[in-house]
Scaffold this active site. Structure first.
Site, PDB file in Angstrom:
ATOM      1  N   VAL A   1       0.812  -1.224   0.000  1.00 26.98           N
ATOM      2  CA  VAL A   1       0.000   0.000   0.000  1.00 26.98           C
ATOM      3  C   VAL A   1       0.847   1.276   0.000  1.00 26.98           C
ATOM      4  O   VAL A   1       0.346   2.355  -0.320  1.00 26.98           O
ATOM      5  CB  VAL A   1      -0.989   0.051   1.200  1.00 26.98           C
ATOM      6  CG1 VAL A   1      -1.994  -1.085   1.121  1.00 26.98           C
ATOM      7  CG2 VAL A   1      -0.252   0.060   2.530  1.00 26.98           C
TER       8      VAL A   1
ATOM      9  N   SER B   1      -6.908   3.921  15.872  1.00 24.70           N
ATOM     10  CA  SER B   1      -6.635   3.059  17.037  1.00 24.70           C
ATOM     11  C   SER B   1      -6.825   3.878  18.296  1.00 24.70           C
ATOM     12  O   SER B   1      -6.659   5.114  18.278  1.00 24.70           O
ATOM     13  CB  SER B   1      -5.181   2.559  16.977  1.00 24.70           C
ATOM     14  OG  SER B   1      -4.823   1.965  18.216  1.00 24.70           O
TER      15      SER B   1
ATOM     16  N   TYR C   1       3.381   5.033  15.831  1.00 17.48           N
ATOM     17  CA  TYR C   1       2.043   4.467  15.566  1.00 17.48           C
ATOM     18  C   TYR C   1       0.941   5.431  16.029  1.00 17.48           C
ATOM     19  O   TYR C   1      -0.053   5.657  15.323  1.00 17.48           O
ATOM     20  CB  TYR C   1       1.958   3.134  16.297  1.00 17.48           C
ATOM     21  CG  TYR C   1       0.703   2.320  16.092  1.00 17.48           C
ATOM     22  CD1 TYR C   1       0.504   1.584  14.923  1.00 17.48           C
ATOM     23  CD2 TYR C   1      -0.258   2.235  17.094  1.00 17.48           C
ATOM     24  CE1 TYR C   1      -0.640   0.802  14.762  1.00 17.48           C
ATOM     25  CE2 TYR C   1      -1.396   1.454  16.935  1.00 17.48           C
ATOM     26  CZ  TYR C   1      -1.579   0.740  15.774  1.00 17.48           C
ATOM     27  OH  TYR C   1      -2.707  -0.041  15.629  1.00 17.48           O
TER      28      TYR C   1
ATOM     29  N   ALA D   1       0.694   8.278  13.614  1.00 18.17           N
ATOM     30  CA  ALA D   1       0.047   7.859  12.362  1.00 18.17           C
ATOM     31  C   ALA D   1      -1.454   7.688  12.558  1.00 18.17           C
ATOM     32  O   ALA D   1      -2.259   8.122  11.723  1.00 18.17           O
ATOM     33  CB  ALA D   1       0.668   6.551  11.867  1.00 18.17           C
ATOM     34  N   LYS D   2      -1.854   7.063  13.670  1.00 15.32           N
ATOM     35  CA  LYS D   2      -3.279   6.800  13.899  1.00 15.32           C
ATOM     36  C   LYS D   2      -4.042   8.095  14.199  1.00 15.32           C
ATOM     37  O   LYS D   2      -5.215   8.215  13.857  1.00 15.32           O
ATOM     38  CB  LYS D   2      -3.456   5.774  15.020  1.00 15.32           C
ATOM     39  CG  LYS D   2      -2.970   4.365  14.646  1.00 15.32           C
ATOM     40  CD  LYS D   2      -3.581   3.875  13.349  1.00 15.32           C
ATOM     41  CE  LYS D   2      -3.516   2.373  13.174  1.00 15.32           C
ATOM     42  NZ  LYS D   2      -4.010   1.932  11.842  1.00 15.32           N
TER      43      LYS D   2
HETATM   44  P1  NAP Z   1      -2.317  -7.832  11.544  1.00 17.34           P
HETATM   45  O1  NAP Z   1      -2.946  -9.105  12.054  1.00 17.34           O
HETATM   46  O2  NAP Z   1      -0.872  -7.593  11.778  1.00 17.34           O
HETATM   47  O3  NAP Z   1      -2.661  -7.703   9.993  1.00 17.34           O
HETATM   48  C1  NAP Z   1      -2.192  -6.590   9.244  1.00 17.34           C
HETATM   49  C2  NAP Z   1      -2.169  -6.974   7.785  1.00 17.34           C
HETATM   50  O4  NAP Z   1      -1.657  -5.847   7.031  1.00 17.34           O
HETATM   51  C3  NAP Z   1      -1.237  -8.165   7.505  1.00 17.34           C
HETATM   52  O5  NAP Z   1      -1.879  -9.093   6.670  1.00 17.34           O
HETATM   53  C4  NAP Z   1      -0.049  -7.495   6.825  1.00 17.34           C
HETATM   54  O6  NAP Z   1       0.641  -8.312   5.889  1.00 17.34           O
HETATM   55  C5  NAP Z   1      -0.737  -6.354   6.088  1.00 17.34           C
HETATM   56  N1  NAP Z   1       0.244  -5.341   5.667  1.00 17.34           N
HETATM   57  C6  NAP Z   1       1.289  -4.837   6.380  1.00 17.34           C
HETATM   58  N2  NAP Z   1       1.970  -3.965   5.643  1.00 17.34           N
HETATM   59  C7  NAP Z   1       1.373  -3.894   4.437  1.00 17.34           C
HETATM   60  C8  NAP Z   1       1.630  -3.167   3.249  1.00 17.34           C
HETATM   61  N3  NAP Z   1       2.660  -2.311   3.150  1.00 17.34           N
HETATM   62  N4  NAP Z   1       0.806  -3.344   2.188  1.00 17.34           N
HETATM   63  C9  NAP Z   1      -0.239  -4.212   2.257  1.00 17.34           C
HETATM   64  N5  NAP Z   1      -0.536  -4.928   3.363  1.00 17.34           N
HETATM   65  C10 NAP Z   1       0.264  -4.781   4.441  1.00 17.34           C
HETATM   66  O7  NAP Z   1      -3.054  -6.549  12.175  1.00 17.34           O
HETATM   67  P2  NAP Z   1      -4.534  -6.372  12.798  1.00 17.34           P
HETATM   68  O8  NAP Z   1      -4.419  -6.524  14.251  1.00 17.34           O
HETATM   69  O9  NAP Z   1      -5.520  -7.162  12.012  1.00 17.34           O
HETATM   70  O10 NAP Z   1      -4.733  -4.802  12.524  1.00 17.34           O
HETATM   71  C11 NAP Z   1      -5.396  -4.289  11.392  1.00 17.34           C
HETATM   72  C12 NAP Z   1      -5.503  -2.785  11.499  1.00 17.34           C
HETATM   73  O11 NAP Z   1      -6.183  -2.431  12.708  1.00 17.34           O
HETATM   74  C13 NAP Z   1      -4.156  -2.071  11.555  1.00 17.34           C
HETATM   75  O12 NAP Z   1      -4.237  -0.848  10.861  1.00 17.34           O
HETATM   76  C14 NAP Z   1      -3.955  -1.842  13.028  1.00 17.34           C
HETATM   77  O13 NAP Z   1      -3.087  -0.773  13.266  1.00 17.34           O
HETATM   78  C15 NAP Z   1      -5.372  -1.563  13.476  1.00 17.34           C
HETATM   79  N6  NAP Z   1      -5.595  -1.793  14.905  1.00 17.34           N
HETATM   80  C16 NAP Z   1      -5.470  -3.053  15.452  1.00 17.34           C
HETATM   81  C17 NAP Z   1      -5.692  -3.232  16.808  1.00 17.34           C
HETATM   82  C18 NAP Z   1      -5.582  -4.575  17.487  1.00 17.34           C
HETATM   83  O14 NAP Z   1      -5.767  -4.652  18.713  1.00 17.34           O
HETATM   84  N7  NAP Z   1      -5.303  -5.660  16.776  1.00 17.34           N
HETATM   85  C19 NAP Z   1      -6.041  -2.144  17.607  1.00 17.34           C
HETATM   86  C20 NAP Z   1      -6.155  -0.883  17.029  1.00 17.34           C
HETATM   87  C21 NAP Z   1      -5.940  -0.727  15.670  1.00 17.34           C
HETATM   88  P3  NAP Z   1       1.828  -9.311   6.376  1.00 17.34           P
HETATM   89  O15 NAP Z   1       1.152 -10.343   7.203  1.00 17.34           O
HETATM   90  O16 NAP Z   1       2.383  -9.851   5.101  1.00 17.34           O
HETATM   91  O17 NAP Z   1       2.786  -8.450   7.141  1.00 17.34           O
END
Ligand code: NAP
Length: 252
Positions: A63, A141, A153, A156-157
């Site tokens: 992205v 977030s 982070y 950014a958020k």
């Molecule tokens: P995750 O399990 O780490 O999944 C993130 C996905 O994004 C992975 O499949 C990753 O691919 C992909 N990605 C990373 N860099 C990329 C790039 N440059 N281009 C395309 N895809 C890319 O994270 P998640 O917990 O589901 O989080 C999803 C979103 O919610 C994020 O924006 C995170 O900051 C936000 N968020 C999460 C939480 C939480 O508690 N989990 C809380 C607040 C906000 P790879 O696997 O190949 O690296």
């Protein structure tokens, strides 16, 4: 009621929250571009959607790459239809205390979260304006409110919240809404990695966090997908420029 066929792009959709969002939007009847870094990982989610009777396309792209995003968006338009729903979900962590944070850790987080969301929004807005309808949902977030070890982070958020509000101002007249969803603690690989980095077993880590969450449980990817389903759908046209914290309470 007859609902129009919509096409959605969900970034970071190979796992975690993005996967749940892709599955949910497909179940809602949308065609879904499952966009992530690895084609094979995207294909797994595409197969899940197809097995459930939905329509999806695996799209490998970083992205943060301008031409990769342009090409991916054009491919989605040609193969699935005009992408009028965009969920900017791709994310990475590079946590460190300020004095140990490298410029590369800072840039990587800005590139994926902020520049990525900008590039995807810029590439898809023409399709939304063309249709006179669009939905942009950016993943913020609760860390946007500040979180130790996450200055990159959190910045950014928080930046994504300002970006979202500005898109709402610019694109509203074209029938396009923009909102941010700010998850609290959601059980995914990302939070598991945080626990591992802190040297705490994930179950113990989760128990400690849950003790602070008013609804008394950890969030699941489906909790975020359900909120995004509303914001990406037909019935949310008067909701724009908002940040919805999905955190089991007013904080975290
Ligand atoms: P995750 O399990 O780490 O999944 C993130 C996905 O994004 C992975 O499949 C990753 O691919 C992909 N990605 C990373 N860099 C990329 C790039 N440059 N281009 C395309 N895809 C890319 O994270 P998640 O917990 O589901 O989080 C999803 C979103 O919610 C994020 O924006 C995170 O900051 C936000 N968020 C999460 C939480 C939480 O508690 N989990 C809380 C607040 C906000 P790879 O696997 O190949 O690296």
């Amino acid at each position: 009621m007859n609902r129009p066929q919509r096409t959605a792009i969900v970034t970071g959709a190979a796992r975690g929250i993005g996967r749940a969002v892709a599955l949910r939007l497909a179940a809602d009847g949308m065609s879904v571009a499952v966009l992530d870094l690895e084609e094979t990982a995207c294909q797994v989610v595409v197969k899940e959607i197809e097995a459930a009777g939905g329509r999806a396309l695996a799209v490998a792209a970083d992205v943060s790459g301008e031409s990769a995003v342009e090409q991916a968006t054009q491919r989605v338009a040609a193969e699935l239809g005009a992408p009028t729903v965009l969920v900017n979900n791709a994310g990475v962590l590079r946590d460190n205390l300020l004095f140990k944070m490298s410029v590369q850790d800072w840039d990587t987080v800005m590139d994926v979260h902020l520049k990525g969301a900008f590039l995807l929004a810029r590439a898809t807005q023409q399709y939304m304006i063309g249709e006179g309808w669009g939905r942009i949902v950016n993943l913020s977030s609760s860390s946007a409110l500040g979180n130790r070890g996450q200055s990159n982070y959190a910045a950014a958020k928080a930046g994504l919240q300002g970006f979202t509000k500005t898109l709402a101002l610019e694109l509203g007249r074209f029938g396009v809404t923009a909102n941010a969803v700010a998850p609290g603690f959601i059980e995914t690989d990302m939070t598991a990695a945080t626990a591992a980095r802190m040297g705490v077993p994930f179950d113990d880590f989760t128990r400690a966090v849950v003790a602070q969450i008013p609804v008394g449980r950890a969030g699941q990817p489906q909790d975020i997908a359900a909120t995004i389903s509303f914001l990406a759908g037909e019935d949310s046209g008067f909701v724009s420029g908002q940040v919805i914290y999905v955190a089991g309470g007013p904080r975290n």
